[in-house]
Every structure is written in C-alpha cells, then in structure tokens.
Design a protein around this motif. Structure first.
Motif, mmCIF file in Angstrom:
data_model
loop_
_atom_site.group_PDB
_atom_site.id
_atom_site.type_symbol
_atom_site.label_atom_id
_atom_site.label_comp_id
_atom_site.label_asym_id
_atom_site.label_seq_id
_atom_site.Cartn_x
_atom_site.Cartn_y
_atom_site.Cartn_z
ATOM 1 N N SER A 20 -4.002 -8.013 24.194
ATOM 2 C CA SER A 20 -3.996 -6.840 23.102
ATOM 3 C C SER A 20 -3.885 -7.055 21.790
ATOM 4 C CB SER A 20 -2.677 -5.914 23.761
ATOM 5 O OG SER A 20 -2.802 -4.699 22.956
ATOM 6 N N GLN A 21 -2.996 -7.669 21.268
ATOM 7 C CA GLN A 21 -2.591 -7.931 20.168
ATOM 8 C C GLN A 21 -3.647 -8.395 19.170
ATOM 9 O OE1 GLN A 21 0.209 -6.321 18.731
ATOM 10 N NE2 GLN A 21 0.595 -5.679 20.520
ATOM 11 N N ILE A 22 -3.952 -9.779 19.706
ATOM 12 C CA ILE A 22 -5.122 -10.369 18.945
ATOM 13 C C ILE A 22 -6.389 -9.622 19.293
ATOM 14 C CG2 ILE A 22 -6.315 -12.449 18.598
ATOM 15 C CD1 ILE A 22 -3.763 -13.796 19.613
ATOM 16 N N PRO A 23 -7.241 -9.413 20.524
ATOM 17 C CA PRO A 23 -8.016 -8.784 20.538
ATOM 18 C C PRO A 23 -8.388 -7.455 19.904
ATOM 19 C CG PRO A 23 -7.535 -9.564 22.778
ATOM 20 C CD PRO A 23 -6.303 -9.582 21.741
ATOM 21 N N GLN A 24 -7.602 -6.824 19.572
ATOM 22 C CA GLN A 24 -7.608 -5.358 18.561
ATOM 23 C C GLN A 24 -8.002 -5.738 17.234
ATOM 24 O OE1 GLN A 24 -4.005 -3.271 18.733
ATOM 25 N NE2 GLN A 24 -2.844 -4.711 17.507
ATOM 26 N N ASN A 25 -7.934 -7.111 16.676
ATOM 27 C CA ASN A 25 -8.357 -7.481 15.622
ATOM 28 C C ASN A 25 -9.730 -8.152 15.738
ATOM 29 O OD1 ASN A 25 -5.976 -6.611 13.831
ATOM 30 N ND2 ASN A 25 -4.943 -8.236 14.898
ATOM 31 N N ARG A 26 -10.444 -8.159 16.958
ATOM 32 C CA ARG A 26 -11.710 -8.694 17.223
ATOM 33 C C ARG A 26 -11.871 -10.078 17.197
ATOM 34 N NH1 ARG A 26 -13.161 -4.730 12.972
ATOM 35 N NH2 ARG A 26 -13.910 -6.632 11.772
ATOM 36 N N PHE A 27 -10.743 -10.607 17.563
ATOM 37 C CA PHE A 27 -10.784 -11.949 18.102
ATOM 38 C C PHE A 27 -10.530 -12.480 19.412
ATOM 39 C CE2 PHE A 27 -9.557 -11.851 13.363
ATOM 40 C CZ PHE A 27 -10.774 -12.686 12.933
ATOM 41 N N THR A 28 -10.638 -13.565 20.014
ATOM 42 C CA THR A 28 -10.676 -13.903 21.068
ATOM 43 C C THR A 28 -9.616 -15.072 21.586
ATOM 44 O OG1 THR A 28 -12.509 -13.153 21.828
ATOM 45 C CG2 THR A 28 -11.629 -14.422 23.494
ATOM 46 N N PRO A 29 -8.355 -15.135 21.606
ATOM 47 C CA PRO A 29 -7.696 -16.015 21.734
ATOM 48 C C PRO A 29 -7.659 -17.019 22.868
ATOM 49 C CG PRO A 29 -6.324 -14.406 22.682
ATOM 50 C CD PRO A 29 -7.556 -13.816 22.239
ATOM 51 N N ASP A 30 -7.784 -18.450 22.480
ATOM 52 C CA ASP A 30 -8.106 -19.440 23.453
ATOM 53 C C ASP A 30 -7.055 -20.536 23.626
ATOM 54 O OD1 ASP A 30 -8.753 -21.032 21.073
ATOM 55 O OD2 ASP A 30 -10.990 -20.795 21.435
ATOM 56 N N SER A 31 -6.246 -20.353 22.979
ATOM 57 C CA SER A 31 -5.068 -21.844 22.641
ATOM 58 C C SER A 31 -3.671 -21.219 22.454
ATOM 59 C CB SER A 31 -5.483 -22.725 21.646
ATOM 60 O OG SER A 31 -6.804 -23.066 21.886
ATOM 61 N N MET A 32 -2.670 -22.065 23.105
ATOM 62 C CA MET A 32 -1.332 -21.762 22.847
ATOM 63 C C MET A 32 -0.654 -23.013 22.764
ATOM 64 S SD MET A 32 1.236 -19.497 25.153
ATOM 65 C CE MET A 32 1.453 -20.435 26.517
ATOM 66 N N ILE A 33 0.261 -22.925 21.739
ATOM 67 C CA ILE A 33 1.196 -24.080 21.746
ATOM 68 C C ILE A 33 2.474 -23.459 21.979
ATOM 69 C CG2 ILE A 33 2.270 -25.767 20.084
ATOM 70 C CD1 ILE A 33 -0.240 -25.718 18.560
ATOM 71 N N ILE A 34 3.369 -24.541 22.991
ATOM 72 C CA ILE A 34 4.334 -23.709 23.450
ATOM 73 C C ILE A 34 5.673 -25.101 23.471
ATOM 74 C CG2 ILE A 34 3.765 -24.047 25.592
ATOM 75 C CD1 ILE A 34 5.491 -21.393 26.349
ATOM 76 N N HIS A 35 6.837 -24.782 23.273
ATOM 77 C CA HIS A 35 7.856 -25.835 23.588
ATOM 78 C C HIS A 35 8.073 -26.121 25.100
ATOM 79 C CE1 HIS A 35 11.977 -27.774 23.886
ATOM 80 N NE2 HIS A 35 11.528 -28.349 22.295
ATOM 81 N N PRO A 36 8.452 -27.045 25.634
ATOM 82 C CA PRO A 36 8.620 -27.487 27.108
ATOM 83 C C PRO A 36 9.647 -26.343 27.803
ATOM 84 C CG PRO A 36 8.280 -29.460 25.972
ATOM 85 C CD PRO A 36 8.413 -28.542 24.747
ATOM 86 N N THR A 37 10.558 -26.178 27.196
ATOM 87 C CA THR A 37 11.712 -25.274 27.681
ATOM 88 C C THR A 37 11.322 -23.777 27.542
ATOM 89 O OG1 THR A 37 13.536 -26.908 26.636
ATOM 90 C CG2 THR A 37 14.237 -24.615 27.228
ATOM 91 N N ASP A 38 10.436 -23.529 26.584
ATOM 92 C CA ASP A 38 9.953 -22.090 26.853
ATOM 93 C C ASP A 38 8.885 -21.947 27.834
ATOM 94 O OD1 ASP A 38 11.410 -21.294 24.715
ATOM 95 O OD2 ASP A 38 9.993 -21.911 23.024
ATOM 96 N N ALA A 39 8.230 -22.917 28.017
ATOM 97 C CA ALA A 39 7.190 -23.011 29.125
ATOM 98 C C ALA A 39 8.021 -22.885 30.612
ATOM 99 C CB ALA A 39 6.335 -24.104 29.232
ATOM 100 N N TYR A 40 9.054 -23.835 30.715
ATOM 101 C CA TYR A 40 9.796 -23.822 31.849
ATOM 102 C C TYR A 40 10.416 -22.450 32.144
ATOM 103 C CZ TYR A 40 13.823 -24.263 34.828
ATOM 104 O OH TYR A 40 14.846 -24.266 35.613
ATOM 105 N N ASN A 41 10.946 -21.784 30.991
ATOM 106 C CA ASN A 41 11.530 -20.579 31.186
ATOM 107 C C ASN A 41 10.605 -19.381 31.423
ATOM 108 O OD1 ASN A 41 14.157 -21.546 30.595
ATOM 109 N ND2 ASN A 41 14.031 -21.044 28.274
ATOM 110 N N THR A 42 9.516 -19.341 31.122
ATOM 111 C CA THR A 42 8.471 -18.716 31.601
ATOM 112 C C THR A 42 8.080 -18.630 32.876
ATOM 113 O OG1 THR A 42 7.382 -18.802 29.175
ATOM 114 C CG2 THR A 42 6.091 -17.627 30.967
ATOM 115 N N LYS A 43 8.006 -19.903 33.363
ATOM 116 C CA LYS A 43 7.433 -20.148 34.801
ATOM 117 C C LYS A 43 8.407 -19.916 35.751
ATOM 118 C CE LYS A 43 4.496 -24.139 33.584
ATOM 119 N NZ LYS A 43 4.085 -25.368 33.729
#
Length: 194
Positions: A67-90
């Motif tokens: 929603s947030q990025i596509p509403q500005n007519r861009f298509t997100p394709d990459s993400m950078i995340i800290h390992p602890t944040d990735a773990y907490n998300t999973k």
C-alpha cells in the motif's frame, strides 16, 4: 606477509588475508551505505502506525509493501532488516489465534545466498530480503532497488603493493571509491520502532 612466502608461491600464506580484507570491505561499505540510506530515506512511519487489527510486524510490512509504496507508483522489491527483527517477525503470534498461518514452510529457507532469504521474500511478494547485522535493530528499509538509493562505483577494489625492507615484509594497501545518491524518496519506506 613474509616476503619469502610470496617468493615460494605459497598462496595459502596470503589467502586468509585476502578473504579477511574482502569481508572487512563488505561489512564496512555495507554499514556505511546503510547509515546513508536510512538517514536519507524520509518517507517513514512507526510500526504502530502501520499495523492493523492484528498489531503484528508482518502486517506492518505488508502495509508498506502493498500500500504505502505502490500508492506513489513504485514497486518495492528489496528489504534490509536486522536479524533480530527478522526473527521477531517470524515467530510473532497473531493474537489469541496462535501462530500466523501459512508461514512455516516459507520461513525455513535452505538457500541463503548473499544473505538473502528467498522464502521470506516470496511471502512478502518482493525479490530479496537482506538480513544483516549492520542494519540498525528496530529500523527496516523497504524499497525499489533501481529507483531509491543509487550507488555508482568509481574505482573497484584496488590493491597497491608496498614492501618493508627493514622488517622483510610485503603487503598491500586497499582502496575503493564510489558515489551514492538518494533518487526517488517515495520509492522506499523506513519503518521505525520495529
């Protein structure tokens, strides 16, 4: 490295040093670019302002990507995340219903080439998730890689020889030059307090 080791073509004497130099450059350049990128990315919002009824990290990520990025007519394709944040998300729970469904088969990726997580990326409908310790914990960058933050290489990694005749040592000095520039700020999003 001792000069006679090179003269005897003992490559193993310098192999470890070359690997360490490469790893040091990768980490330090990555950390520098992360700091520049996250500072220049001004399209930002806290996790609490992005998640909906489930109040989960995953819902905040999906909101930004779909929603947030596509509403500005861009298509997100990459993400950078800290390992602890990735773990907490999973491992995050979805309210009283228990674990978030349909995730386990995608989370446990067998192929971690260059630090990417293809299953996690597939789940989020992007190309690459870069899980790395030089990302600041609590901050996630989602962006379109060829539109958001541009890096131009001026000089590839270069080795310059030097010799220390007094100590009988030989070595090298390494250098690299590049330019970086924020392009379209709205093609990315920085999630804070993640």
């Amino acid at each position: 490295v001792k000069r006679n080791w090179l003269r005897d073509n003992n490559f193993r004497a310098i192999e470890l040093h070359l690997k360490q130099v490469g790893e040091a450059w990768y980490y330090n350049v990555g950390k520098y670019l992360w700091n520049q990128h996250s500072t220049l990315e001004t399209t930002t919002g806290a996790k609490a302002s992005l998640y909906g009824s489930s109040q989960t990290r995953l819902q905040a990520l999906i909101n930004v990507i779909e929603s947030q990025i596509p509403q500005n007519r861009f298509t997100p394709d990459s993400m950078i995340i800290h390992p602890t944040d990735a773990y907490n998300t999973k491992v995050e729970q979805w309210g009283t219903a228990g674990p978030i469904p349909l995730l386990s088969s995608l989370y446990f990726d067998k192929d971690h080439q260059n630090g990417t997580e293809p299953g996690f990326a597939q789940l989020l409908n992007i190309n690459a998730v870069w899980r790395t310790p030089w990302a600041t914990q609590g901050t996630v960058l989602v962006y379109q890689k060829d539109k958001n933050f541009i890096v131009g290489l001026r000089q590839d990694l270069e080795f310059e020889d030097f010799g220390d005749t007094l100590m009988g040592l030989a070595g090298a000095v390494t250098s690299i030059r590049f330019d970086k520039q924020m392009a379209f700020v709205n093609s990315g999003y920085k999630i804070t307090s993640f």
